[in-house]
Design an enzyme around this catalytic site. Structure first.
Site, mmCIF file in Angstrom:
data_model
loop_
_atom_site.group_PDB
_atom_site.id
_atom_site.type_symbol
_atom_site.label_atom_id
_atom_site.label_comp_id
_atom_site.label_asym_id
_atom_site.label_seq_id
_atom_site.Cartn_x
_atom_site.Cartn_y
_atom_site.Cartn_z
ATOM 1 N N ARG A 56 0.865 -1.178 0.000
ATOM 2 C CA ARG A 56 0.000 0.000 0.000
ATOM 3 C C ARG A 56 0.906 1.234 0.000
ATOM 4 O O ARG A 56 2.031 1.187 0.503
ATOM 5 C CB ARG A 56 -0.873 0.032 1.255
ATOM 6 C CG ARG A 56 -1.857 -1.108 1.363
ATOM 7 C CD ARG A 56 -2.597 -1.046 2.714
ATOM 8 N NE ARG A 56 -3.507 -2.149 2.857
ATOM 9 C CZ ARG A 56 -3.228 -3.309 3.463
ATOM 10 N NH1 ARG A 56 -2.026 -3.495 4.005
ATOM 11 N NH2 ARG A 56 -4.129 -4.257 3.546
ATOM 12 N N LYS A 83 -2.033 -2.115 7.658
ATOM 13 C CA LYS A 83 -3.354 -1.868 8.232
ATOM 14 C C LYS A 83 -3.486 -2.637 9.539
ATOM 15 O O LYS A 83 -3.039 -3.778 9.646
ATOM 16 C CB LYS A 83 -4.446 -2.320 7.264
ATOM 17 C CG LYS A 83 -4.920 -1.227 6.349
ATOM 18 C CD LYS A 83 -6.178 -1.669 5.651
ATOM 19 C CE LYS A 83 -6.736 -0.545 4.820
ATOM 20 N NZ LYS A 83 -7.896 -0.978 4.047
ATOM 21 N N HIS A 148 -2.498 2.542 -6.085
ATOM 22 C CA HIS A 148 -3.249 1.346 -5.702
ATOM 23 C C HIS A 148 -3.481 0.432 -6.911
ATOM 24 O O HIS A 148 -3.631 -0.777 -6.754
ATOM 25 C CB HIS A 148 -4.572 1.735 -5.040
ATOM 26 C CG HIS A 148 -4.995 0.778 -3.975
ATOM 27 N ND1 HIS A 148 -4.348 0.663 -2.766
ATOM 28 C CD2 HIS A 148 -5.984 -0.147 -3.953
ATOM 29 C CE1 HIS A 148 -4.922 -0.275 -2.046
ATOM 30 N NE2 HIS A 148 -5.924 -0.784 -2.742
ATOM 31 N N ARG A 151 -0.913 -2.119 -6.898
ATOM 32 C CA ARG A 151 -1.225 -3.173 -5.917
ATOM 33 C C ARG A 151 -2.196 -4.189 -6.523
ATOM 34 O O ARG A 151 -2.007 -5.397 -6.405
ATOM 35 C CB ARG A 151 -1.818 -2.522 -4.663
ATOM 36 C CG ARG A 151 -2.173 -3.476 -3.548
ATOM 37 C CD ARG A 151 -2.573 -2.658 -2.318
ATOM 38 N NE ARG A 151 -3.209 -3.436 -1.289
ATOM 39 C CZ ARG A 151 -2.581 -4.189 -0.397
ATOM 40 N NH1 ARG A 151 -1.270 -4.286 -0.430
ATOM 41 N NH2 ARG A 151 -3.248 -4.844 0.525
ATOM 42 N N HIS A 174 -3.805 -8.724 3.799
ATOM 43 C CA HIS A 174 -5.254 -8.704 4.010
ATOM 44 C C HIS A 174 -5.603 -9.521 5.250
ATOM 45 O O HIS A 174 -5.126 -10.648 5.404
ATOM 46 C CB HIS A 174 -5.985 -9.298 2.807
ATOM 47 C CG HIS A 174 -5.988 -8.423 1.608
ATOM 48 N ND1 HIS A 174 -6.177 -8.917 0.341
ATOM 49 C CD2 HIS A 174 -5.850 -7.086 1.459
ATOM 50 C CE1 HIS A 174 -6.142 -7.924 -0.527
ATOM 51 N NE2 HIS A 174 -5.936 -6.806 0.129
ATOM 52 N N TYR A 183 -9.691 -10.315 -6.328
ATOM 53 C CA TYR A 183 -8.740 -10.476 -7.416
ATOM 54 C C TYR A 183 -8.946 -11.781 -8.164
ATOM 55 O O TYR A 183 -8.660 -11.884 -9.337
ATOM 56 C CB TYR A 183 -7.306 -10.374 -6.902
ATOM 57 C CG TYR A 183 -7.058 -9.091 -6.180
ATOM 58 C CD1 TYR A 183 -6.974 -7.894 -6.876
ATOM 59 C CD2 TYR A 183 -6.938 -9.053 -4.794
ATOM 60 C CE1 TYR A 183 -6.758 -6.703 -6.212
ATOM 61 C CE2 TYR A 183 -6.727 -7.858 -4.124
ATOM 62 C CZ TYR A 183 -6.637 -6.693 -4.848
ATOM 63 O OH TYR A 183 -6.431 -5.526 -4.187
#
Length: 187
Positions: A56, A83, A148, A151, A174, A183
């Site tokens: 990110r 995150k 992004h 990514r 994630h 994806y």
């Protein structure tokens, strides 16, 4: 004027999630050629890192020099500020290692220094990274791109090459496999 809600009990229509924008291999090569033609070692290393690791933007700008480990046959980047403060280690491709090595050798510093440095000091602004990516995307003739997008491209290309969904989940950081499954629908 009325005492009851006539819409009470009616369920809304669920919105269909759009597939994320990602670059075809040809577009990604065009972007990388454009940044390499510039000769700007920082921009080359930054875009190679984003495209080759799926980090990110916030994770990339938070990196310190000590987070990058480059050896003769391998390398990793340690993401400390993912995150929800999830730490992870992401392997580096040979292209990313070469770009980072050239950048680090040209701009030496201390281990705890920020990895990315601009003309006015540390590059910590996500907007600046967005502008850098847009600049080279324009030079490559690519529209509607953001950091992004790189990514999304990383994840899509990994899955297209047969990578395991769980492995891609870990590389991207994630928390939920459901996030990574977006994806899989693209591919």
């Amino acid at each position: 004027l009325i005492e009851s809600n006539p819409a009470e009990g009616i369920k809304g229509v669920r919105e269909q999630e759009l597939a994320p924008r990602w670059l075809e291999k040809k577009e990604q090569y065009a972007l990388l050629r454009a940044v390499h033609r510039s000769g700007n070692l920082r921009d080359i290393a930054l875009i190679e890192l984003l495209a080759g690791t799926g980090l990110r933007v916030s994770e990339a700008v938070a990196l310190r020099r000590s987070d990058v480990q480059i050896g003769p046959k391998g390398g990793t980047v340690r993401v400390r500020q993912g995150k929800q403060n999830v730490h992870r280690v992401v392997p580096l491709t040979p292209e990313v290692r070469r770009a980072l090595r050239a950048y680090l050798e040209a701009f030496p510093g201390n281990d705890e220094d920020p990895l990315w440095v601009g003309q006015r000091g540390p590059l910590r602004d996500r907007g600046a990274v967005f502008r850098i990516v847009k600049k080279y995307a324009r030079a490559a003739g690519i529209d509607e791109i953001s950091p992004h997008t790189l990514r999304h491209s990383f994840a899509t290309h990994m899955l297209n090459r047969g990578a395991d969904l769980r492995a891609v989940q870990e590389l991207l950081g994630h928390a939920s496999i459901a996030t990574t499954q977006v994806y899989a629908h693209v591919t």
